[in-house]
Design a protein around this motif. Sequence first.
Motif, mmCIF file in Angstrom:
data_model
loop_
_atom_site.group_PDB
_atom_site.id
_atom_site.type_symbol
_atom_site.label_atom_id
_atom_site.label_comp_id
_atom_site.label_asym_id
_atom_site.label_seq_id
_atom_site.Cartn_x
_atom_site.Cartn_y
_atom_site.Cartn_z
ATOM 1 N N VAL A 137 23.500 30.160 -12.945
ATOM 2 C CA VAL A 137 22.640 29.908 -14.097
ATOM 3 C C VAL A 137 23.369 28.991 -15.069
ATOM 4 O O VAL A 137 24.519 29.257 -15.428
ATOM 5 N N ALA A 138 22.697 27.928 -15.484
ATOM 6 C CA ALA A 138 23.300 26.926 -16.355
ATOM 7 C C ALA A 138 22.451 26.709 -17.595
ATOM 8 O O ALA A 138 21.236 26.936 -17.590
ATOM 9 N N TRP A 139 23.101 26.258 -18.656
ATOM 10 C CA TRP A 139 22.426 25.798 -19.863
ATOM 11 C C TRP A 139 22.567 24.289 -19.976
ATOM 12 O O TRP A 139 23.674 23.751 -19.845
ATOM 13 N N PHE A 140 21.451 23.627 -20.217
ATOM 14 C CA PHE A 140 21.391 22.197 -20.458
ATOM 15 C C PHE A 140 20.793 21.954 -21.839
ATOM 16 O O PHE A 140 20.103 22.811 -22.393
ATOM 17 N N ARG A 141 21.032 20.776 -22.388
ATOM 18 C CA ARG A 141 20.374 20.398 -23.632
ATOM 19 C C ARG A 141 20.016 18.921 -23.602
ATOM 20 O O ARG A 141 20.671 18.116 -22.941
ATOM 21 N N VAL B 265 16.717 20.258 -27.572
ATOM 22 C CA VAL B 265 15.986 21.274 -26.836
ATOM 23 C C VAL B 265 16.927 21.829 -25.772
ATOM 24 O O VAL B 265 17.515 21.068 -25.000
ATOM 25 N N TYR B 266 17.076 23.138 -25.741
ATOM 26 C CA TYR B 266 17.980 23.794 -24.810
ATOM 27 C C TYR B 266 17.186 24.431 -23.673
ATOM 28 O O TYR B 266 16.190 25.122 -23.904
ATOM 29 N N TYR B 267 17.628 24.185 -22.451
ATOM 30 C CA TYR B 267 16.993 24.699 -21.255
ATOM 31 C C TYR B 267 17.978 25.543 -20.451
ATOM 32 O O TYR B 267 19.158 25.207 -20.367
ATOM 33 N N CYS B 268 17.497 26.613 -19.841
ATOM 34 C CA CYS B 268 18.282 27.278 -18.815
ATOM 35 C C CYS B 268 17.712 26.920 -17.450
ATOM 36 O O CYS B 268 16.532 26.587 -17.312
ATOM 37 N N ALA B 269 18.575 26.959 -16.456
ATOM 38 C CA ALA B 269 18.190 26.596 -15.102
ATOM 39 C C ALA B 269 18.969 27.456 -14.119
ATOM 40 O O ALA B 269 20.082 27.906 -14.412
ATOM 41 N N ALA B 270 18.400 27.673 -12.940
ATOM 42 C CA ALA B 270 19.016 28.519 -11.928
ATOM 43 C C ALA B 270 18.890 27.900 -10.549
ATOM 44 O O ALA B 270 17.957 27.134 -10.280
ATOM 45 N N ASP B 271 19.841 28.244 -9.688
ATOM 46 C CA ASP B 271 19.796 27.761 -8.313
ATOM 47 C C ASP B 271 20.554 28.706 -7.400
ATOM 48 O O ASP B 271 21.629 29.204 -7.772
ATOM 49 N N LEU B 272 19.997 28.947 -6.228
ATOM 50 C CA LEU B 272 20.637 29.738 -5.187
ATOM 51 C C LEU B 272 21.507 28.839 -4.322
ATOM 52 O O LEU B 272 21.011 27.907 -3.696
ATOM 53 N N THR B 273 22.784 29.122 -4.291
ATOM 54 C CA THR B 273 23.696 28.375 -3.432
ATOM 55 C C THR B 273 24.977 29.176 -3.218
ATOM 56 O O THR B 273 25.359 29.983 -4.080
ATOM 57 N N ASP B 274 25.622 28.950 -2.089
ATOM 58 C CA ASP B 274 26.920 29.551 -1.825
ATOM 59 C C ASP B 274 28.066 28.654 -2.284
ATOM 60 O O ASP B 274 29.228 29.049 -2.215
ATOM 61 N N PHE B 275 27.725 27.451 -2.741
ATOM 62 C CA PHE B 275 28.720 26.500 -3.185
ATOM 63 C C PHE B 275 28.807 26.489 -4.704
ATOM 64 O O PHE B 275 27.879 26.896 -5.398
ATOM 65 N N ILE C 109 15.214 25.543 -10.462
ATOM 66 C CA ILE C 109 14.334 26.406 -11.243
ATOM 67 C C ILE C 109 14.685 26.266 -12.711
ATOM 68 O O ILE C 109 15.843 26.428 -13.094
ATOM 69 N N TRP C 110 13.677 25.980 -13.532
ATOM 70 C CA TRP C 110 13.894 25.667 -14.944
ATOM 71 C C TRP C 110 12.985 26.478 -15.854
ATOM 72 O O TRP C 110 11.848 26.794 -15.501
ATOM 73 N N GLY C 111 13.503 26.810 -17.048
ATOM 74 C CA GLY C 111 12.682 27.382 -18.094
ATOM 75 C C GLY C 111 11.966 26.304 -18.871
ATOM 76 O O GLY C 111 12.087 25.100 -18.593
ATOM 77 N N GLN C 112 11.207 26.726 -19.887
ATOM 78 C CA GLN C 112 10.374 25.798 -20.654
ATOM 79 C C GLN C 112 11.109 25.132 -21.810
ATOM 80 O O GLN C 112 10.613 24.152 -22.372
ATOM 81 N N GLY C 113 12.265 25.636 -22.178
ATOM 82 C CA GLY C 113 13.051 25.073 -23.263
ATOM 83 C C GLY C 113 12.828 25.779 -24.584
ATOM 84 O O GLY C 113 11.769 26.335 -24.844
ATOM 85 N N THR C 114 13.852 25.742 -25.440
ATOM 86 C CA THR C 114 13.756 26.281 -26.789
ATOM 87 C C THR C 114 14.465 25.326 -27.745
ATOM 88 O O THR C 114 15.562 24.842 -27.459
ATOM 89 N N GLN C 115 13.840 25.042 -28.884
ATOM 90 C CA GLN C 115 14.333 24.038 -29.821
ATOM 91 C C GLN C 115 15.408 24.615 -30.729
ATOM 92 O O GLN C 115 15.245 25.699 -31.299
ATOM 93 N N GLY D 133 26.357 27.684 -38.897
ATOM 94 C CA GLY D 133 25.648 28.897 -38.545
ATOM 95 C C GLY D 133 25.723 29.224 -37.068
ATOM 96 O O GLY D 133 26.357 28.512 -36.285
ATOM 97 N N SER D 134 25.050 30.312 -36.683
ATOM 98 C CA SER D 134 25.097 30.806 -35.312
ATOM 99 C C SER D 134 23.702 31.113 -34.789
ATOM 100 O O SER D 134 22.789 31.452 -35.549
ATOM 101 N N LEU D 135 23.548 30.995 -33.481
ATOM 102 C CA LEU D 135 22.354 31.413 -32.769
ATOM 103 C C LEU D 135 22.773 31.997 -31.426
ATOM 104 O O LEU D 135 23.807 31.612 -30.876
ATOM 105 N N ARG D 136 21.960 32.906 -30.894
ATOM 106 C CA ARG D 136 22.149 33.383 -29.537
ATOM 107 C C ARG D 136 20.884 33.113 -28.745
ATOM 108 O O ARG D 136 19.815 33.640 -29.064
ATOM 109 N N LEU D 137 21.016 32.277 -27.721
ATOM 110 C CA LEU D 137 19.905 31.973 -26.848
ATOM 111 C C LEU D 137 19.881 32.942 -25.670
ATOM 112 O O LEU D 137 20.926 33.345 -25.166
ATOM 113 N N SER D 138 18.676 33.295 -25.229
ATOM 114 C CA SER D 138 18.494 34.179 -24.093
ATOM 115 C C SER D 138 17.724 33.464 -22.991
ATOM 116 O O SER D 138 16.804 32.702 -23.263
#
Length: 127
Positions: A34-38, A93-103, A116-122, A16-21
């Motif tokens: 912006v990155a996705w972790f699990r 559990v999938y998390y998105c995260a963000a960071d400001l950097t020029d690298f 910076i991290w979100g709360q996660g989605t299962q 099956g398929s899912l789209r995470l936001s």
Amino acid sequence: QLQLVESGGGLVQPGGSLRLSCVGSRYSLDYYNVAWFRQAPGKEREGISCIRNNLDSTYLEDSVKGRFKISRDRAENTVYLQMDSLKPEDTAVYYCAADLTDFDICHPPRTWTFGIWGQGTQVIVSS
């Protein structure tokens, strides 16, 4: 400061398929990597996908390459993770995260470089 909220997880059958936001609030995501972790039960959190700030270059971990796709909608201040051909081993559990950097911190993303991290989605993939 920037805040992140993930959504779109759920229970799906194998194949099956899912789209995470990942929706940013208070500030624009335009200049953020912006990155996705699990994190699966009993395992460490791992980076699986990432998109650069102004460049929009992307990274996908080998186990999800060809099945997942990351994209950015700047008008909606949202980063998506489209997940197709889901397997039981994608359960986490999938998390998105963000960071400001020029690298480049996206090839590959590492947990300790994102501030910076979100709360996660299962996500559960099961018959």
